[in-house]
Design a protein around this motif. Structure first.
Motif, PDB file in Angstrom:
ATOM      1  N   ALA A 331       0.839  -1.207   0.000  1.00  0.00           N
ATOM      2  CA  ALA A 331       0.000   0.000   0.000  1.00  0.00           C
ATOM      3  C   ALA A 331       0.871   1.253   0.000  1.00  0.00           C
ATOM      4  CB  ALA A 331      -0.928  -0.014   1.206  1.00  0.00           C
ATOM      5  N   TRP A 332       1.946   1.235   0.759  1.00  0.00           N
ATOM      6  CA  TRP A 332       2.874   2.373   0.775  1.00  0.00           C
ATOM      7  C   TRP A 332       3.555   2.538  -0.578  1.00  0.00           C
ATOM      8  CZ3 TRP A 332       8.563   1.798   1.860  1.00  0.00           C
ATOM      9  CH2 TRP A 332       9.201   3.040   1.908  1.00  0.00           C
ATOM     10  N   LEU A 333       4.063   1.450  -1.121  1.00  0.00           N
ATOM     11  CA  LEU A 333       4.751   1.528  -2.406  1.00  0.00           C
ATOM     12  C   LEU A 333       3.808   1.984  -3.521  1.00  0.00           C
ATOM     13  CD1 LEU A 333       6.961  -1.715  -2.276  1.00  0.00           C
ATOM     14  CD2 LEU A 333       7.633   0.641  -1.741  1.00  0.00           C
ATOM     15  N   ALA A 334       2.527   1.627  -3.405  1.00  0.00           N
ATOM     16  CA  ALA A 334       1.547   2.004  -4.423  1.00  0.00           C
ATOM     17  C   ALA A 334       1.055   3.440  -4.259  1.00  0.00           C
ATOM     18  CB  ALA A 334       0.353   1.050  -4.378  1.00  0.00           C
ATOM     19  N   GLY A 335       1.468   4.121  -3.184  1.00  0.00           N
ATOM     20  CA  GLY A 335       1.081   5.507  -2.997  1.00  0.00           C
ATOM     21  C   GLY A 335      -0.214   5.708  -2.245  1.00  0.00           C
ATOM     22  N   HIS A 336      -0.757   4.656  -1.628  1.00  0.00           N
ATOM     23  CA  HIS A 336      -2.008   4.789  -0.889  1.00  0.00           C
ATOM     24  C   HIS A 336      -1.800   5.366   0.513  1.00  0.00           C
ATOM     25  CE1 HIS A 336      -4.250   2.889  -4.027  1.00  0.00           C
ATOM     26  NE2 HIS A 336      -3.537   1.780  -3.965  1.00  0.00           N
ATOM     27  N   GLN A 337      -0.564   5.415   0.970  1.00  0.00           N
ATOM     28  CA  GLN A 337      -0.244   6.040   2.245  1.00  0.00           C
ATOM     29  C   GLN A 337       1.171   6.565   2.166  1.00  0.00           C
ATOM     30  OE1 GLN A 337      -1.120   2.109   4.173  1.00  0.00           O
ATOM     31  NE2 GLN A 337       0.671   2.622   5.422  1.00  0.00           N
ATOM     32  N   SER A 338       1.507   7.467   3.068  1.00  0.00           N
ATOM     33  CA  SER A 338       2.774   8.195   2.939  1.00  0.00           C
ATOM     34  C   SER A 338       3.924   7.550   3.683  1.00  0.00           C
ATOM     35  CB  SER A 338       2.575   9.629   3.457  1.00  0.00           C
ATOM     36  OG  SER A 338       2.221   9.611   4.842  1.00  0.00           O
ATOM     37  N   HIS A 339       3.726   6.415   4.296  1.00  0.00           N
ATOM     38  CA  HIS A 339       4.739   5.839   5.178  1.00  0.00           C
ATOM     39  C   HIS A 339       4.541   4.332   5.283  1.00  0.00           C
ATOM     40  CE1 HIS A 339       1.604   5.169   8.184  1.00  0.00           C
ATOM     41  NE2 HIS A 339       1.121   6.321   7.749  1.00  0.00           N
ATOM     42  N   ALA A 374       7.201   3.748  -6.555  1.00  0.00           N
ATOM     43  CA  ALA A 374       7.428   2.508  -5.813  1.00  0.00           C
ATOM     44  C   ALA A 374       8.922   2.198  -5.725  1.00  0.00           C
ATOM     45  CB  ALA A 374       6.677   1.362  -6.474  1.00  0.00           C
ATOM     46  N   GLU A 375       9.624   2.384  -6.824  1.00  0.00           N
ATOM     47  CA  GLU A 375      11.067   2.138  -6.826  1.00  0.00           C
ATOM     48  C   GLU A 375      11.786   3.082  -5.869  1.00  0.00           C
ATOM     49  OE1 GLU A 375      14.901   2.385  -9.877  1.00  0.00           O
ATOM     50  OE2 GLU A 375      12.854   2.577 -10.661  1.00  0.00           O
ATOM     51  N   ALA A 376      11.435   4.367  -5.893  1.00  0.00           N
ATOM     52  CA  ALA A 376      12.091   5.338  -5.020  1.00  0.00           C
ATOM     53  C   ALA A 376      11.834   5.003  -3.556  1.00  0.00           C
ATOM     54  CB  ALA A 376      11.596   6.746  -5.351  1.00  0.00           C
ATOM     55  N   ARG A 377      10.603   4.615  -3.242  1.00  0.00           N
ATOM     56  CA  ARG A 377      10.293   4.292  -1.844  1.00  0.00           C
ATOM     57  C   ARG A 377      10.994   3.013  -1.404  1.00  0.00           C
ATOM     58  NH1 ARG A 377       3.963   6.178  -0.718  1.00  0.00           N
ATOM     59  NH2 ARG A 377       4.488   8.397  -0.708  1.00  0.00           N
ATOM     60  N   MET A 378      11.078   2.038  -2.304  1.00  0.00           N
ATOM     61  CA  MET A 378      11.769   0.803  -1.946  1.00  0.00           C
ATOM     62  C   MET A 378      13.254   1.074  -1.730  1.00  0.00           C
ATOM     63  SD  MET A 378      10.882  -2.288  -1.294  1.00  0.00           S
ATOM     64  CE  MET A 378      11.947  -3.526  -0.555  1.00  0.00           C
ATOM     65  N   LYS A 379      13.824   1.939  -2.538  1.00  0.00           N
ATOM     66  CA  LYS A 379      15.237   2.292  -2.351  1.00  0.00           C
ATOM     67  C   LYS A 379      15.442   2.998  -1.003  1.00  0.00           C
ATOM     68  CE  LYS A 379      16.834   2.534  -7.152  1.00  0.00           C
ATOM     69  NZ  LYS A 379      17.237   3.411  -8.281  1.00  0.00           N
ATOM     70  N   ALA A 380      14.485   3.828  -0.602  1.00  0.00           N
ATOM     71  CA  ALA A 380      14.600   4.499   0.699  1.00  0.00           C
ATOM     72  C   ALA A 380      14.555   3.477   1.828  1.00  0.00           C
ATOM     73  CB  ALA A 380      13.463   5.513   0.846  1.00  0.00           C
ATOM     74  N   LEU A 381      13.680   2.486   1.728  1.00  0.00           N
ATOM     75  CA  LEU A 381      13.617   1.436   2.745  1.00  0.00           C
ATOM     76  C   LEU A 381      14.926   0.656   2.801  1.00  0.00           C
ATOM     77  CD1 LEU A 381      11.913  -0.181   4.816  1.00  0.00           C
ATOM     78  CD2 LEU A 381      11.174  -1.625   2.919  1.00  0.00           C
ATOM     79  N   LEU A 382      15.457   0.329   1.639  1.00  0.00           N
ATOM     80  CA  LEU A 382      16.718  -0.390   1.587  1.00  0.00           C
ATOM     81  C   LEU A 382      17.857   0.414   2.174  1.00  0.00           C
ATOM     82  CD1 LEU A 382      16.119  -1.848  -1.960  1.00  0.00           C
ATOM     83  CD2 LEU A 382      16.666  -3.254   0.037  1.00  0.00           C
ATOM     84  N   ALA A 383      17.848   1.735   1.918  1.00  0.00           N
ATOM     85  CA  ALA A 383      18.906   2.593   2.442  1.00  0.00           C
ATOM     86  C   ALA A 383      18.913   2.604   3.969  1.00  0.00           C
ATOM     87  CB  ALA A 383      18.738   4.016   1.909  1.00  0.00           C
ATOM     88  N   VAL A 384      17.721   2.588   4.571  1.00  0.00           N
ATOM     89  CA  VAL A 384      17.633   2.546   6.043  1.00  0.00           C
ATOM     90  C   VAL A 384      18.291   1.278   6.563  1.00  0.00           C
ATOM     91  CG1 VAL A 384      16.003   2.291   7.954  1.00  0.00           C
ATOM     92  CG2 VAL A 384      15.569   3.991   6.177  1.00  0.00           C
ATOM     93  N   HIS A 385      18.242   0.206   5.764  1.00  0.00           N
ATOM     94  CA  HIS A 385      18.855  -1.071   6.164  1.00  0.00           C
ATOM     95  C   HIS A 385      20.315  -1.187   5.708  1.00  0.00           C
ATOM     96  CE1 HIS A 385      14.604  -2.059   6.742  1.00  0.00           C
ATOM     97  NE2 HIS A 385      15.004  -3.034   7.526  1.00  0.00           N
ATOM     98  N   GLY A 386      20.869  -0.106   5.189  1.00  0.00           N
ATOM     99  CA  GLY A 386      22.276  -0.103   4.834  1.00  0.00           C
ATOM    100  C   GLY A 386      22.614  -0.598   3.454  1.00  0.00           C
TER     101      GLY A 386
END
Length: 389
Positions: A331-339, A374-386
């Motif tokens: 849902a986050w990656l699809a833009g239905h919520q901001s976080h 979706a790609e940008a948000r997934m990259k942000a999640l990955l960045a938090v994990h190093g």
């Protein structure tokens, strides 16, 4: 362009996201009904990411985003199954917040003309449960709240009833009492222990044949009071056998997130309707598939829905009760919520490799209206994990 993801062994690999979504994932045209099947999506709640709440605090819900997601589902013609386990009922969303969710969603459904059915359970009793009389009273309170809110009721499987009941006769007694009181036909709910281990032995027996007989006795004893039974045992043949034994006019709603295409398509002796958690992320795809089925095109329906099963089986893999984490990620990656925040901190319930695979499978299906977002948000999640791109 590629994104670097994490595999199950901790290895990094490159994945090339698709450039365009599937043609039908954009906003729908309004709550036009699906004709050949009744289809409910069990919808998730959106947590308030700015609330100062610990994991065991009362749920903090972002009501605007939560209702917006329900409008998204209605816009594609799906019904909403509200305050169910997908909404973290009993896993962070306790009765006061669930009651408010039911009230708000039922009002929103009325405003937009969307179909809704809401879960009535016993979770106000808390983890200790209660006596059989207290279980019955808790059910009565929630059933009345749901009906007064203007929604159809789903009598949810109850952990407290599992604990208090001493045999099949207690289930028969409690459900008979509730069905006599219901003002409209209800949907019964059989959730297997793979979804909630505390529900082992529901209907009074761990023997599923014996449990099925008790369920059928409840339905037979109250003609006209049961709209259908939502069965979530992840056993396609058992569901088929049950639906063939249901009285005429009583629906079988599949809750089988592993085998839903074949169960909804049906056979020469019948079919299942749907009440599914997987139709939260698959809402537009599911609606498109059923519209194809409405024309009589079973093969076209299967062509659309069969490829989604790999994603569903991934999200619902054991421990199945944590499928909600993948649902909210998508849902986050699809833009239905901001976080990517969940009630009770359950965004941490699945591993990073699991989330990466969920992203890859969903992207491959074209589920993201904006693949670049979706790609940008997934990259942000990955960045938090190093993970360095």
């Amino acid at each position: 362009m590629t994104i670097r993801l994490v595999g199950v062994g901790g290895e990094l690999y490159d994945y090339a996201p698709r450039a365009e979504p599937a043609r039908f994932v954009a906003g729908g045209s309004g709550p036009a009904s699906l004709a050949s099947r009744t289809v409910f999506s069990a919808a998730h709640v959106v947590a308030d990411p700015y609330a100062d709440a610990a994991w065991d605090s009362p749920a903090a819900v972002d009501w605007d985003a939560t209702l917006a997601f329900r409008r998204h589902l209605w816009s594609h013609g799906l019904g909403v199954a509200e305050a169910m386990d997908t909404a973290q009922r009993g896993m962070g969303l306790e009765w006061p917040a669930a009651a408010e969710l039911i009230r708000r969603s039922a009002a929103e459904a009325k405003a937009v003309g969307g179909a809704i059915a809401c879960g009535a359970g016993t979770d106000q009793l808390g983890p200790g449960g209660g006596s059989l009389a207290e279980v019955r009273g808790a059910y009565e309170e929630q059933l009345a709240w749901v009906e007064e809110s203007g929604s159809q009721a789903i009598l949810m499987a109850s952990r407290a009833l599992t604990s208090a009941a001493r045999g099949a006769e207690d289930y028969l007694s409690v459900y008979s009492h509730l069905l006599r009181q219901a003002s409209e036909p209800v949907i019964l709910h059989w959730l297997g222990p793979m979804f909630d281990p505390a529900l082992e032995g529901y209907w009074g027996s761990a023997d599923l044949d014996a449990a099925t007989s008790v369920l059928l006795d409840v339905i037979a004893a109250h003609p006209g009071k049961v709209d259908g039974i939502k069965i979530s045992l992840l056993d396609a043949q058992r569901e088929i056998d049950l639906r063939r034994r249901l009285p005429e006019g009583v629906r079988c709603y599949t809750g089988d997130d592993f085998n839903y295409p074949e169960l909804i398509a049906g056979d020469e002796r019948g079919f299942s309707h749907a009440l599914l958690g997987i139709f939260d992320p698959l809402g537009p795809t599911a609606a498109e598939a059923v519209r194809v089925l409405d024309t009589g095109d079973v093969s076209g329906f299967r062509k659309l829905l069969d490829p989604t099963v790999e994603l569903a089986r991934h999200l619902f893999r054991p421990p199945t009760r944590f499928y909600k984490t993948g649902v909210v990620l998508l849902a986050w990656l699809a833009g239905h919520q901001s976080h990517f925040t969940m009630v009770g901190g359950l965004q941490s319930a699945r591993s990073l490799p699991h989330l990466c695979r969920a992203y890859e499978l969903a992207d491959g299906l074209g589920l993201f209206p904006d693949p670049a977002l979706a790609e940008a948000r997934m990259k942000a999640l990955l960045a938090v994990h190093g993970v360095v791109q």
